[in-house]
Motif scaffolding. Structure first.
Motif, PDB file in Angstrom:
ATOM      1  N   LEU A   1       0.837  -1.203   0.000  1.00 16.67           N
ATOM      2  CA  LEU A   1       0.000   0.000   0.000  1.00 16.67           C
ATOM      3  C   LEU A   1       0.869   1.250   0.000  1.00 16.67           C
TER       4      LEU A   1
ATOM      5  N   SER B   1       3.090   8.948   6.286  1.00 19.13           N
ATOM      6  CA  SER B   1       1.845   8.980   7.058  1.00 19.13           C
ATOM      7  C   SER B   1       1.523   7.663   7.740  1.00 19.13           C
TER       8      SER B   1
ATOM      9  N   ILE C   1       2.198   7.721  14.878  1.00 21.84           N
ATOM     10  CA  ILE C   1       1.304   7.707  13.725  1.00 21.84           C
ATOM     11  C   ILE C   1       1.289   9.094  13.055  1.00 21.84           C
ATOM     12  N   ASN C   2       1.211   9.086  11.744  1.00 18.76           N
ATOM     13  CA  ASN C   2       1.217  10.320  10.946  1.00 18.76           C
ATOM     14  C   ASN C   2       2.455  11.165  11.178  1.00 18.76           C
TER      15      ASN C   2
ATOM     16  N   PHE D   1      -5.887  11.334  12.896  1.00 15.77           N
ATOM     17  CA  PHE D   1      -6.957  10.351  12.729  1.00 15.77           C
ATOM     18  C   PHE D   1      -7.021   9.355  13.887  1.00 15.77           C
TER      19      PHE D   1
ATOM     20  N   ASP E   1      -7.822   0.167   4.094  1.00 11.94           N
ATOM     21  CA  ASP E   1      -6.389   0.448   3.944  1.00 11.94           C
ATOM     22  C   ASP E   1      -6.035   1.862   4.366  1.00 11.94           C
ATOM     23  N   PHE E   2      -6.879   2.462   5.158  1.00 15.99           N
ATOM     24  CA  PHE E   2      -6.629   3.832   5.594  1.00 15.99           C
ATOM     25  C   PHE E   2      -5.352   3.853   6.428  1.00 15.99           C
ATOM     26  N   ILE E   3      -4.305   4.398   5.844  1.00 15.34           N
ATOM     27  CA  ILE E   3      -2.971   4.246   6.394  1.00 15.34           C
ATOM     28  C   ILE E   3      -2.764   5.129   7.622  1.00 15.34           C
ATOM     29  N   TYR E   4      -3.615   6.105   7.794  1.00 19.37           N
ATOM     30  CA  TYR E   4      -3.435   7.069   8.879  1.00 19.37           C
ATOM     31  C   TYR E   4      -3.900   6.521  10.229  1.00 19.37           C
ATOM     32  N   SER E   5      -4.510   5.349  10.200  1.00 19.40           N
ATOM     33  CA  SER E   5      -5.011   4.800  11.447  1.00 19.40           C
ATOM     34  C   SER E   5      -4.820   3.292  11.385  1.00 19.40           C
ATOM     35  N   THR E   6      -4.545   2.690  12.535  1.00 17.83           N
ATOM     36  CA  THR E   6      -4.214   1.257  12.532  1.00 17.83           C
ATOM     37  C   THR E   6      -5.415   0.378  12.209  1.00 17.83           C
TER      38      THR E   6
END
Lengths: 357, 666
Positions: free
Chosen positions: A123, A142, A164-165, A184, B314-319
Motif C-alpha cells: 500500500l 503517514s 502515527i502520521n 486520525f 487500507d486507511f494508512i493514517y489509522s491502525t
C-alpha cells in the motif's frame, strides 16, 4: 509506463548500489542564488504537481521545468508534491499522494531515480517531509515510519517506526526530531520522536503538545514545534525544546503552521487559527515583531510557505491564492519590502523552494 | 422546542384556513392537468422549458439509470465519475447539483447530508416518464417543496390512472459487459374493485472492472479497480380509488447497495479500496380529493430512512482503517390545494413541514453535531389561463431552523422568494408560443457544508440564485414526408450569489466552506423534433438538442479567475436521438457530445479536458410468443466507436460496452 517507471527505479537503484563514488559535500552557501526550484503541490487527485525553475538573472520562470527536461514523463511528477530538498548535488521531491520520492539532477532537472514508498502489503505510505543527515535522507510517512534513503545507492535502507502520521522532520544536535501529528487517532498524537541517525532507532518519544506539525531548529540546539491543537478543547501552541537537556523551555498559545528559524527569529505563518499574515517571532517570548512581516503593503492572498535564502537573507513567500489557479512567489528583502514576484503558472499551490547557486 | 410548536401550530393553521377558502367557491371544472399525466405535456405552450422522455425513449438510452437518461436533455450537465458505482450528479444551467430537485412519484427525494441526489443510483426500468422543468413547475397542486428548486426532475414510476383489468406480470433479464447481470420483475394486480397493487423489484450487479488507457503510457491498458456495485431495489405501490374519484396512493421503497468507490486515478500510485454501503427506505402516502370539479386537495406524508457505511480498510493514517456510519431520517407532511376561480384563474396554495436529522453512528473521536433541521415551506401562486396568454405569479416562503447536540447550530433561514412566468401565443390557429419567466430562490447549505468535521462552517448563509428565461416554441404539421416538426429555443441568464465553496486554509488538509462564489451563466438551449409519416411500415423520429453555456466565475474581480468559464462546463454540448420502427423492429441511434472543458479555473493547456462524443445503438424486436405471452428481446451497444474519454479528469469512462436482454409480459 508505470511498469517501465518501476523497472527504471530498480535498475537505477541497482546501478547506484554498485557505485562507490563518494558523495560530493554540500557546497558552502556563500554563492548568490542563480535559480529557484519551486514545487507546486497541485490539487488533490489532479496529478498536477509541478516543478518549476525561476532564473533570477533573466526573471524567466519555466513552470513545467521537470516535464520540459524529461519528455519521457509527459504527465510529470504526479499527485501532491509535499517537500523539496536539495542535498549533496541531488534534488529530492517528496510526492505524497503518488507515494514516491523523485530524485533529479539540480543542474539540468533530469531524472536520476525514483524511490517507491510502499508498505510491506504494497500500500502507499504517503511520504510527507524530508531532512538530510550525513549520507542519508530521512523521510517521514503517514503510516508512522521514517525511511532512510542512502544518498549514494538511492535505496531505502532503514524503515524506523515512529508515531502515527509522522509529519515534520528536522536534524538538530546529531539527532532527528519528528513530529507525530496523528489527526486520525483518538485525541490526536502529541509527541515528537527522536531518532538516532547512526543506529537508525527511535531513542525516545516526548510529549510536546496536541497535533504537532511544523518543526524547525536553531544553531543553539533548540527545536521549535508548532502544535495545531485538536480544534476543540486544546488550542494551538508553539513549543521550544532544548535538545541538550530534552526539556521544554517555553510554551505559548501562538497559532502557527509553517515555522522557519533564521538568524535569531522564527518566521511563521498562521494556521487554522491565528494571523493571516506572515510574521517574524522573537525567540524569547514568541511575540511578533510586527503584525505583518510585509512592510510595503504587498498583499499575499494565501501565504502557503516561507523559505529564506541564507546567503542574501531574502524571504520568499509562496502564495497559493485560491488554491485552484496559478499561485505566485514573492521575494522580500529582510525588511519586508518586495523585490520581485512571479506567477507559478501552471503550478497550483506553490509551496517549497530550493536554491541553485 | 417551544418554537417548533409554534411552527406546527402555524402549519395546522394554514391548513385550516387555506382548505376551506378553496372549498368556498366552486364554479368551473378544472382541466385534468397533472405532473404525472399520461398525456404528453404540451411543451410548446409551457411557461417554463419542459423536457420529457417517455418510457420507449428511456429504454433505448444509457445504462438503466436516471443520470444516463437525463444526459439527453439540453441545458443539463451530468458530472459522471464513470462506471456503475461512480457518482453521477446533475446540474441544470450551471446552477449546481444542489438546485436540482428530484420528485419520485410526486414527492421529493432528498439527501440533506450531501445536498444533492446521486441519480446514478435510481433505476429507469420501472419509470414511465422523466420530466425536466428548467424553472418553476407550473402545476399548482404539488407539495410546496417542489417550487423550492431551480430545476425539477420529476420521475414517474406508476400512473395512478393506469387501468388494469387482470393481473399483469413482467419479467426481464439483462446481462452485459463487465459482469453485468440485472434481473427484474413486476406484478400488477387488483384486489376487489378499488385496490390496485404493484410489486416491483430488481437486482443489479457489475464488477465494473472496465479497461482504460493508462495515463502514463497510452499504449497500455489497465482495468478500473474497486468499481463493483451490487444493488437490490424493491417497490410496492398501492392505490385505493374511492367512490367519488378520490384516490389514495401508498408507496414503499427499499434500496440496498454495496459498492466500491474507485476514486480518481492517481498516477504512479493507483490504489483504491474504499467501500460504501447504503440502505435507503421510504414510505409515502398521497391522498388526492377533487371537490365539486373545481377544487382539488392533495395531502401527502413521507418517512425516509437512510443508512450509509463508508469503510476504508487500507486507511494508512489509522491502525484499524477508517469507518464512518451515517443515519439520515426525514419526516415529511404536506398539504396542497388548487382551485379554479372565475374560469380564468387558478389559485394554488401549499405548505410543507419536514424534519431532517443526521446522526453519526460510528466510534467518533471528535464530537459530532447530530443536526436536526426543521423546515417549513409554503407556496402561494395565482395562474391566469387566457386564450392567448397564460401567466403565473407566486411566492415561496422558506423557513428553516436547526438544532445540534454539540457546537453551534446553523443560522436560521427566513426568506420569501417570488417567481413569475408568462406564455403568449400571438398567432391565431398557429402553434407558436413565446415565454418569459423569472425565479428567485435559495439553496440552504447541506449538513456536510455546515457540520463536516473541521471543514464545515455553521455561519454559512444560503446560496441565492436568480433565473431568467426567454423562449420561443413552435410546432408545425406538414403535408409531406415529415408529419410534424417542433422547435424550442430558450435563452437564459442565471445568477448565483453567496455560492458555497470549499476553500483550503493553511494547507490542503484543512478546508473550510465559505459563501464566496458568484456565478453568472448565460446560455441557450435548443431542441428540434421531427416525426415522419408512416410509409410502408416505416416510422421515424429524430430529436436533436443543443446547449450553449457561458458560465463565468465572477466571484472576485481581483482574481485571475474573474470571468473564466466554470470548471467542467462545456460551452457547447448536445445530443441526438434517431428512432425508427420498421414493422415490429425498433431501432435507435443516439449520441452525446461535449466540447472541451477545463478541470480547474485557469484556461490553460495543463487543465484541458478534451472534447468527446459517444454513440449508442439499440435494437429490439418484440413478438407474440403465444396468446398471452409477449416477448421483447433487445441489444444495446454503448460507446460504439470505442472512445476513451473523461467527463471528470482522471475518471476514465468505459469504452465500448453492451447489454442484451429480454422482457417478457405475461
Amino acid at each position: 509506463m508505470k511498469k517501465n517507471f518501476l523497472l527504471f527505479s530498480v535498475l537505477f537503484a541497482l546501478a547506484f548500489t554498485s557505485c562507490s563514488k563518494n558523495e560530493t559535500p554540500t557546497p558552502p552557501q556563500n554563492e548568490p542564488a542563480k535559480g529557484l526550484y519551486v514545487l507546486s503541490e497541485g490539487s488533490f487527485g489532479q496529478n498536477n504537481s509541478k516543478l518549476g525553475l525561476y532564473n533570477i538573472n533573466n526573471s524567466q520562470f519555466t513552470g513545467n521545468y521537470f516535464v520540459q527536461q524529461n519528455p519521457s514523463f509527459p504527465l510529470g511528477l504526479g499527485d501532491t508534491g509535499n517537500d523539496l530538498l536539495l542535498y549533496g548535488g541531488k534534488l529530492y521531491i517528496v510526492m505524497n499522494v503518488s507515494s514516491y520520492v523523485m530524485v533529479v539532477n539540480p543542474v539540468n532537472g533530469k531524472f536520476i531515480d525514483s524511490i517507491s514508498f510502499r508498505t510491506s502489503a504494497g500500500l502507499p505510505k504517503y511520504p510527507r517531509n524530508a531532512a538530510a543527515y550525513s549520507n542519508y535522507i530521512f523521510v517521514t510517512s503517514s503510516d508512522g515510519t521514517v525511511s532512510a534513503i542512502d544518498t549514494l545507492s538511492l535505496a531505502i535502507t532503514h524503515s524506523i517506526p515512529v508515531g502515527i502520521n509522522a509529519e515534520g522532520i528536522v536534524a538538530a544536535n546529531n539527532k532527528l526530531y519528528v513530529t507525530n501529528s496523528g489527526p486520525f487517532t483518538a485525541g490526536y498524537d502529541s509527541t515528537v520522536s527522536i531518532i538516532d541517525p547512526v543506529s537508525f532507532n527511535e531513542t525516545q518519544r516526548m510529549v510536546v503538545g496536541k497535533n504537532p506539525v511544523g518543526i524547525t531548529s536553531d544553531e543553539a540546539g533548540n527545536i521549535y514545534i508548532s502544535c495545531q491543537g485538536d480544534y476543540t478543547t486544546h488550542g494551538p501552541k508553539l513549543v521550544k525544546l532544548n535538545t541538550a537537556t530534552l526539556s521544554i523551555t517555553k510554551i505559548a498559545d501562538t497559532a502557527t503552521s509553517v515555522i522557519k528559524y533564521f538568524n535569531g527569529y522564527i518566521y511563521a505563518l498562521g494556521s487554522y487559527y491565528g494571523s493571516p499574515y506572515p510574521r517574524k517571532l522573537s525567540l524569547t517570548d514568541f511575540s511578533a515583531m510586527s503584525s505583518n512581516f510585509i512592510t510595503d503593503g504587498t498583499v499575499v492572498v494565501s501565504p502557503y510557505n516561507i523559505t529564506i535564502d541564507p546567503q542574501s537573507e531574502d524571504v520568499y513567500i509562496s502564495d497559493a491564492k485560491n488554491y485552484v489557479s496559478a499561485g505566485e512567489v514573492f521575494c522580500f528583502d529582510k525588511t519586508g519590502k518586495k523585490k520581485f514576484s512571479f506567477s507559478t503558472s501552471p503550478g497550483v499551490s506553490p509551496s517549497k523552494i530550493a536554491f541553485t547557486r | 422546542m417551544k418554537k417548533q410548536y409554534r411552527y406546527i401550530i402555524l402549519f395546522i393553521f394554514i391548513y385550516a384556513v387555506s382548505i376551506p377558502i378553496c372549498f368556498a367557491q366552486q364554479t368551473d371544472t378544472l382541466p385534468n392537468v397533472s405532473l404525472h399525466s399520461k398525456k404528453p405535456i404540451n411543451n410548446i405552450t409551457a411557461q417554463v422549458p419542459v423536457q420529457v422522455l417517455q418510457k420507449n425513449e428511456i429504454e433505448k438510452i444509457g445504462n438503466n439509470n436516471v443520470a444516463d437518461a437525463v444526459k439527453y436533455f439540453s441545458g443539463v450537465l451530468v458530472k459522471d465519475y464513470g462506471g456503475l458505482g461512480g457518482l453521477k450528479t446533475v446540474s441544470v444551467r450551471s446552477l449546481g447539483a444542489g438546485y436540482t430537485g428530484v420528485l419520485y412519484d410526486g414527492l421529493p427525494i432528498c439527501d440533506a447530508q450531501a445536498g444533492q441526489v446521486d441519480l446514478g443510483k435510481i433505476a429507469t426500468q420501472q419509470l414511465n416518464q422523466i420530466q425536466l422543468y428548467s424553472g418553476q413547475v407550473n402545476n399548482l397542486l404539488l407539495p410546496a417543496r417542489s417550487y423550492a428548486y431551480g430545476a425539477v426532475l420529476a420521475l414517474q414510476s406508476w400512473d395512478a390512472t393506469d387501468a388494469i383489468s387482470k393481473t399483469q406480470t413482467t419479467i426481464s433479464l439483462q446481462g452485459g459487459s463487465f459482469g453485468l447481470i440485472n434481473p427484474a420483475a413486476q406484478v400488477s394486480f387488483k384486489t376487489g374493485n378499488k385496490f390496485t397493487h404493484r410489486v416491483n423489484g430488481s437486482y443489479q450487479y457489475s464488477n465494473g472492472n472496465y479497461p482504460f488507457t493508462v495515463y502514463e503510457n497510452a499504449a497500455a491498458t489497465q482495468k478500473r479497480q474497486n468499481d463493483d456495485m451490487q444493488t437490490i431495489r424493491l417497490e410496492y405501490d398501492m392505490q385505493y380509488a374511492f367512490n367519488d374519484s378520490n384516490t389514495l396512493q401508498i408507496k414503499a421503497y427499499h434500496y440496498q447497495s454495496a459498492q466500491g468507490l474507485p476514486g480518481g486515478v492517481i498516477i504512479y500510485a493507483n490504489n483504491s479500496s474504499q467501500r460504501l454501503s447504503n440502505n435507503n427506505n421510504f414510505l409515502q402516502a398521497r391522498w388526492q380529493k377533487n371537490i365539486k370539479h373545481n377544487t382539488r386537495v392533495l395531502l401527502s406524508a413521507k418517512y425516509n430512512y437512510d443508512y450509509k457505511v463508508y469503510r476504508d480498510p487500507d486507511f494508512i493514517y489509522s491502525t484499524n482503517g477508517l469507518e464512518n456510519k451515517y443515519r439520515q431520517q426525514e419526516m415529511y407532511v404536506s398539504a396542497a390545494a388548487d382551485k379554479k376561480l372565475f374560469s380564468l384563474f387558478t389559485l394554488g396554495l401549499s405548505s410543507d413541514y419536514f424534519i431532517n436529522s443526521l446522526q453519526r453512528k460510528d466510534k467518533v473521536f471528535t464530537p459530532f453535531a447530530s443536526p436536526v433541521r426543521y423546515n417549513w415551506i409554503s407556496h402561494a401562486a395565482l395562474q391566469a389561463n387566457g386564450k392567448k396568454i397564460q401567466a403565473q405569479a407566486g411566492f415561496l416562503y422558506y423557513h428553516q431552523q436547526e438544532k445540534v447536540k454539540t457546537g453551534n447550530a446553523a443560522v436560521g433561514i427566513k426568506r420569501l422568494n417570488p417567481a413569475l412566468s408568462l406564455a403568449w401565443q400571438p398567432l391565431q390557429d398557429k402553434e407558436l408560443s413565446l415565454r418569459l419567466s423569472y425565479k428567485s430562490m435559495i439553496r440552504p447549505p447541506s449538513f456536510d457544508d455546515l457540520y463536516y468535521t473541521l471543514v464545515g462552517n455553521t455561519s454559512l448563509k444560503p446560496e441565492q440564485s436568480q433565473q431568467w428565461n426567454l423562449g420561443i416554441a413552435g410546432k408545425k404539421i406538414f403535408p409531406g414526408f415529415v408529419q410534424w416538426a417542433s422547435i424550442t429555443i430558450d435563452v437564459y441568464h442565471n445568477l448565483v450569489r453567496e455560492k458555497i465553496l470549499a476553500v483550503p486554509r493553511q494547507n490542503l488538509f484543512q478546508w473550510t466552506m465559505l459563501n464566496i462564489g458568484k456565478v453568472q451563466a448565460n446560455g441557450l438551449d435548443a431542441s428540434l423534433l421531427f416525426k415522419t409519416k408512416k410509409i410502408h411500415a416505416w416510422n421515424a423520429q429524430l430529436r436533436v438538442n443543443y446547449s450553449y453555456q457561458k458560465s463565468l466565475d465572477v466571484s472576485d474581480n481581483g482574481s485571475s479567475l474573474y470571468k473564466t468559464q466554470l470548471p467542467y462546463t462545456p460551452v457547447h454540448s448536445g445530443s441526438m436521438m434517431w428512432q425508427v420502427t420498421v414493422h415490429q423492429l425498433e431501432l435507435s441511434v443516439s449520441g452525446l457530445f461535449s466540447s472541451y472543458r477545463y478541470r480547474l479555473g485557469d484556461p490553460i493547456a495543463d487543465n484541458l479536458v478534451k472534447e468527446w462524443a459517444s454513440f449508442e445503438v439499440y435494437a429490439a424486436h418484440p413478438f407474440q410468443a403465444s396468446k398471452n405471452i409477449y416477448c421483447k428481446p433487445f441489444v444495446s451497444l454503448n460507446n460504439i466507436f470505442n472512445q476513451q474519454y473523461e467527463v471528470i479528469r482522471f475518471y476514465p469512462m468505459p469504452r465500448f460496452n453492451y447489454r442484451l436482454g429480454i422482457t417478457i409480459h405475461l
